[in-house]
Structures are given as C-alpha cells and as structure tokens.
Design a protein around this motif. Structure first.
Motif, PDB file in Angstrom:
ATOM      1  N   VAL A   1      -3.534 -17.397   7.023  1.00 20.57           N
ATOM      2  CA  VAL A   1      -4.907 -17.332   7.526  1.00 20.57           C
ATOM      3  C   VAL A   1      -5.893 -17.445   6.364  1.00 20.57           C
ATOM      4  N   ALA A   2      -6.885 -18.322   6.521  1.00 16.59           N
ATOM      5  CA  ALA A   2      -7.884 -18.515   5.471  1.00 16.59           C
ATOM      6  C   ALA A   2      -8.633 -17.217   5.210  1.00 16.59           C
ATOM      7  N   GLY A   3      -8.818 -16.901   3.940  1.00 17.37           N
ATOM      8  CA  GLY A   3      -9.567 -15.716   3.553  1.00 17.37           C
ATOM      9  C   GLY A   3      -8.722 -14.471   3.395  1.00 17.37           C
ATOM     10  N   ILE A   4      -7.426 -14.554   3.760  1.00 21.70           N
ATOM     11  CA  ILE A   4      -6.536 -13.410   3.582  1.00 21.70           C
ATOM     12  C   ILE A   4      -5.487 -13.786   2.546  1.00 21.70           C
ATOM     13  N   PRO A   5      -5.609 -13.298   1.323  1.00 20.01           N
ATOM     14  CA  PRO A   5      -4.626 -13.626   0.285  1.00 20.01           C
ATOM     15  C   PRO A   5      -3.233 -13.140   0.672  1.00 20.01           C
ATOM     16  N   PRO A   6      -2.219 -14.002   0.588  1.00 16.26           N
ATOM     17  CA  PRO A   6      -0.852 -13.563   0.928  1.00 16.26           C
ATOM     18  C   PRO A   6      -0.405 -12.346   0.134  1.00 16.26           C
ATOM     19  N   ASP A   7      -0.829 -12.272  -1.141  1.00 17.72           N
ATOM     20  CA  ASP A   7      -0.424 -11.120  -1.959  1.00 17.72           C
ATOM     21  C   ASP A   7      -0.967  -9.817  -1.391  1.00 17.72           C
ATOM     22  N   LEU A   8      -2.184  -9.869  -0.826  1.00 18.75           N
ATOM     23  CA  LEU A   8      -2.775  -8.667  -0.236  1.00 18.75           C
ATOM     24  C   LEU A   8      -1.979  -8.231   0.985  1.00 18.75           C
ATOM     25  N   VAL A   9      -1.605  -9.199   1.815  1.00 17.43           N
ATOM     26  CA  VAL A   9      -0.798  -8.889   2.996  1.00 17.43           C
ATOM     27  C   VAL A   9       0.521  -8.252   2.580  1.00 17.43           C
ATOM     28  N   ASP A  10       1.165  -8.856   1.577  1.00 14.77           N
ATOM     29  CA  ASP A  10       2.460  -8.350   1.119  1.00 14.77           C
ATOM     30  C   ASP A  10       2.336  -6.954   0.510  1.00 14.77           C
ATOM     31  N   ASP A  11       1.287  -6.750  -0.273  1.00 17.52           N
ATOM     32  CA  ASP A  11       1.099  -5.439  -0.917  1.00 17.52           C
ATOM     33  C   ASP A  11       0.860  -4.350   0.124  1.00 17.52           C
ATOM     34  N   GLN A  12       0.032  -4.650   1.128  1.00 18.63           N
ATOM     35  CA  GLN A  12      -0.240  -3.658   2.169  1.00 18.63           C
ATOM     36  C   GLN A  12       1.015  -3.350   2.976  1.00 18.63           C
ATOM     37  N   ALA A  13       1.801  -4.394   3.251  1.00 13.95           N
ATOM     38  CA  ALA A  13       3.036  -4.187   4.000  1.00 13.95           C
ATOM     39  C   ALA A  13       4.028  -3.345   3.199  1.00 13.95           C
ATOM     40  N   THR A  14       4.123  -3.622   1.902  1.00 11.06           N
ATOM     41  CA  THR A  14       5.025  -2.846   1.057  1.00 11.06           C
ATOM     42  C   THR A  14       4.601  -1.388   0.989  1.00 11.06           C
ATOM     43  N   GLU A  15       3.295  -1.159   0.879  1.00 15.56           N
ATOM     44  CA  GLU A  15       2.785   0.216   0.862  1.00 15.56           C
ATOM     45  C   GLU A  15       3.094   0.925   2.170  1.00 15.56           C
ATOM     46  N   LEU A  16       2.945   0.205   3.286  1.00 11.70           N
ATOM     47  CA  LEU A  16       3.235   0.790   4.598  1.00 11.70           C
ATOM     48  C   LEU A  16       4.703   1.203   4.681  1.00 11.70           C
ATOM     49  N   VAL A  17       5.599   0.316   4.279  1.00 17.66           N
ATOM     50  CA  VAL A  17       7.028   0.611   4.350  1.00 17.66           C
ATOM     51  C   VAL A  17       7.377   1.802   3.457  1.00 17.66           C
ATOM     52  N   ASN A  18       6.777   1.861   2.278  1.00 14.54           N
ATOM     53  CA  ASN A  18       7.029   2.995   1.385  1.00 14.54           C
ATOM     54  C   ASN A  18       6.546   4.314   2.000  1.00 14.54           C
ATOM     55  N   THR A  19       5.401   4.246   2.690  1.00 14.21           N
ATOM     56  CA  THR A  19       4.877   5.445   3.354  1.00 14.21           C
ATOM     57  C   THR A  19       5.798   5.880   4.488  1.00 14.21           C
ATOM     58  N   VAL A  20       6.260   4.918   5.269  1.00 12.10           N
ATOM     59  CA  VAL A  20       7.187   5.235   6.358  1.00 12.10           C
ATOM     60  C   VAL A  20       8.479   5.823   5.805  1.00 12.10           C
ATOM     61  N   GLN A  21       8.980   5.254   4.707  1.00 15.26           N
ATOM     62  CA  GLN A  21      10.202   5.784   4.109  1.00 15.26           C
ATOM     63  C   GLN A  21      10.006   7.228   3.645  1.00 15.26           C
ATOM     64  N   GLY A  22       8.851   7.514   3.070  1.00 13.98           N
ATOM     65  CA  GLY A  22       8.564   8.886   2.673  1.00 13.98           C
ATOM     66  C   GLY A  22       8.543   9.828   3.860  1.00 13.98           C
ATOM     67  N   TYR A  23       7.967   9.374   4.974  1.00 14.15           N
ATOM     68  CA  TYR A  23       7.924  10.184   6.192  1.00 14.15           C
ATOM     69  C   TYR A  23       9.337  10.435   6.719  1.00 14.15           C
ATOM     70  N   LEU A  24      10.161   9.396   6.697  1.00 15.12           N
ATOM     71  CA  LEU A  24      11.535   9.541   7.168  1.00 15.12           C
ATOM     72  C   LEU A  24      12.327  10.486   6.268  1.00 15.12           C
ATOM     73  N   ASP A  25      12.112  10.374   4.961  1.00 14.83           N
ATOM     74  CA  ASP A  25      12.802  11.272   4.028  1.00 14.83           C
ATOM     75  C   ASP A  25      12.393  12.716   4.270  1.00 14.83           C
ATOM     76  N   GLU A  26      11.103  12.930   4.496  1.00 17.21           N
ATOM     77  CA  GLU A  26      10.603  14.281   4.765  1.00 17.21           C
ATOM     78  C   GLU A  26      11.209  14.831   6.050  1.00 17.21           C
ATOM     79  N   HIS A  27      11.245  13.995   7.086  1.00 17.48           N
ATOM     80  CA  HIS A  27      11.816  14.419   8.361  1.00 17.48           C
ATOM     81  C   HIS A  27      13.312  14.698   8.209  1.00 17.48           C
ATOM     82  N   ARG A  28      13.975  13.906   7.406  1.00 12.97           N
ATOM     83  CA  ARG A  28      15.405  14.089   7.153  1.00 12.97           C
ATOM     84  C   ARG A  28      15.659  15.439   6.483  1.00 12.97           C
TER      85      ARG A  28
END
Length: 306
Positions: free
Chosen positions: A47-74
């Motif tokens: 999509v024009a105006g959305i840098p792919p690196d920004l999308v990837d960085d946000q997705a990686t941050e999201l996954v890391n946050t979810v992993q932290g939540y899962l570890d805490e729940h574990r």
C-alpha cells in the motif's frame, strides 16, 4: 490424527477480543499447548504510503508482546494448585504447556488455515477493532470457516470465561452426520462438567402457512417425530459417554433464531454446528445458518467440518 495443539489467530486488537482468553482456557482444560499466529497480509506491504519495514516492525513487536503474555500466563498456570499436574500433551515429556507466538506472511485466512491444518482446532475472534482492520480476525473469520479442515471456534469481542455457565448447545439436523459435531460438543461439555443440549429447529412447509388448524396438527406431528428421533440420538451417545448428560430441545421457527434463542435460554457456554466442505453447493447452508449464528451469538461458536 490431529496434533495436540490449539492455534489462535491474533491481530493488533488481540487484547480486546475474546479469542485469546478462550484459547487459553481451552488449552488449560485440554492440557494442550497453544500456538498464537499473527499474519501480515502481504497486500498491506504494497500500500502506498505505508513503508513495508514499518509494517514488519509493528508485527514483530506485536508477536513479541503476545509471546510475553503467553509466557506470563504459562508461569501463572504453574503456580500453587495448578503446577505439578499440568502436562502439555501425553507424549511431550514436559511439565508446562509450551505456548508460542509466530509471525507469518500471506493471505490471512489461507495462511491461518494452512498453519492450523491437522491441529486440534483454530480459534479466531468475531471481528477485529485494530489499526489494520482487514488484516485479521473480523474480516477473515468467515473465510477461515469456509476454508478450514479442522474445527474453528469464533469468539465474540471481549468474551470472558465468566460470561456464561450453561450447557454446550449443539445444533443438529435430522440428516446430519452427527459424529464429528457430537464428539466435539461432548468433549467440550466433559471438560467443563456441563450437559450437552441438542437443539433441533423445524419449520412448516409453506403450503401449511395459510391453514391454521392443519398447521397446528402438522406441527405437533413434526415435533413428536423430531423429539423421538433426537431422544434416540441422545441415548446412542449416552451409551458411549455415560458420564455426560445429553438433553434434547426441539423448537419450531426460523433455524437461526431457534438456535440463538435456545442457546440464550440455556445460558450456553458454547454453540457447536457442523459445516460441509466437500462441495461448494453447501455454501448456501453455511450462509443461512452458520453465518447467521456467527454474527449474532453472544457466546463462542464452534464450526466443525463434517
């Protein structure tokens, strides 16, 4: 044979949907590990105006946050009263549930269903409220139901384990292949120590609509026949699972309304329906019944391929 792992789809609204909470509850009930999957829609990266690196960085941050939540729940699950008997699966040799979060790229629905193929089930939210609203959960939940080869559980927004305390409701037709649907419903009810309630909804053929006296007689006959049929179904399953109470609720009316009203009256914890995927002609049934229940149910809905 399905793998003893539960998949759950997450997007940037995962804290506001009920999918993660339901999947974690099911993971604990079944003593099976959880695999959280976030899919980057490859179209977003072009999509024009959305840098792919920004999308990837946000997705990686999201996954890391979810992993932290899962570890805490574990870790919490390993606390007093729960820890020592908590096995991830019968053959993994571990004492803890091994929850993981994963990042994938591709068409969301197809990527999710491929990732969950041969697993125990796939859990998604009913709709997403995040920044990329078309990425995942709401826009793809119906597509996932259409494409899946494993049971899919669709969970309403902000669902909590304390929301409902009633039985597992399973919606059947007289001509259905009951086995996969009933097996899933009975397993869920046994885990929760609640009954299974079979709900069957019938309506009169159109030609009886204008003749009230005849209509009532036909309705009574259809109800009696249906009740007898499903009492026999319940008795057959009770022979196989004598520890699970199986109830029968036969209703007249529109099928979607009947299933929803039956579930609401019972304060159902889960609604279970079957869906045929061997022929595209069955999409009409999925549209009129499953999608109607999916859009309006206040409790989670499990769609089981048959």
């Amino acid at each position: 044979m399905s793998k003893a792992v539960i998949h759950v789809g997450v997007d940037d609204s995962w804290r506001d949907t009920g999918a993660m909470e339901w999947a974690l509850q099911e993971s604990l009930l079944r003593r099976e590990p959880l695999q959280a999957v976030h899919v980057i829609d490859e179209r977003i990266r072009t999509v024009a105006g959305i840098p792919p690196d920004l999308v990837d960085d946000q997705a990686t941050e999201l996954v890391n946050t979810v992993q932290g939540y899962l570890d805490e729940h574990r870790n919490e699950a390993q606390g007093p009263g729960l820890g020592e008997g908590l096995d991830a699966s019968p053959d993994d040799g571990q004492g803890l549930l091994d929850h993981e979060a994963e990042l994938m790229l591709g068409p969301p629905a197809r990527t999710l269903t491929d990732a969950a193929a041969d697993s125990r089930m796939l859990v998604v939210g009913r709709r997403g409220m995040g920044t990329f609203k078309r990425l995942l959960i709401g826009s793809t939940s119906e597509a996932v139901v259409d494409q899946t080869t494993v049971p899919v559980v669709i969970v309403p927004d902000r669902w909590k384990p304390s929301d409902h305390a009633g039985p597992v409701v399973v919606a059947l037709d007289q001509g259905d292949d009951h086995a996969p649907v009933m097996e899933f419903a009975i397993a869920a009810a046994s885990e929760r120590n609640v009954p299974v309630r079979i709900v069957y909804v019938f309506d009169l053929p159109g030609l009886y609509g204008w003749e009230a006296v005849n209509a009532e007689g036909v309705s009574a006959g259809m109800r009696e026949q249906a009740e007898r049929h499903f009492e026999n179904v319940a008795a057959e399953w009770n022979q196989k699972y004598p520890d699970v109470t199986i109830e029968v609720d036969v209703r007249r009316g529109h099928r979607v309304d009947g299933v929803l009203n039956g579930a609401a009256k019972a304060d159902a914890q889960l609604i279970v329906v079957g869906a045929h995927h061997h022929a595209r002609v069955t999409a009409a049934l999925l549209g009129t019944v499953t999608r109607g229940v999916l859009h309006h149910a206040t409790c989670p809905l499990a769609v089981v391929p048959v």
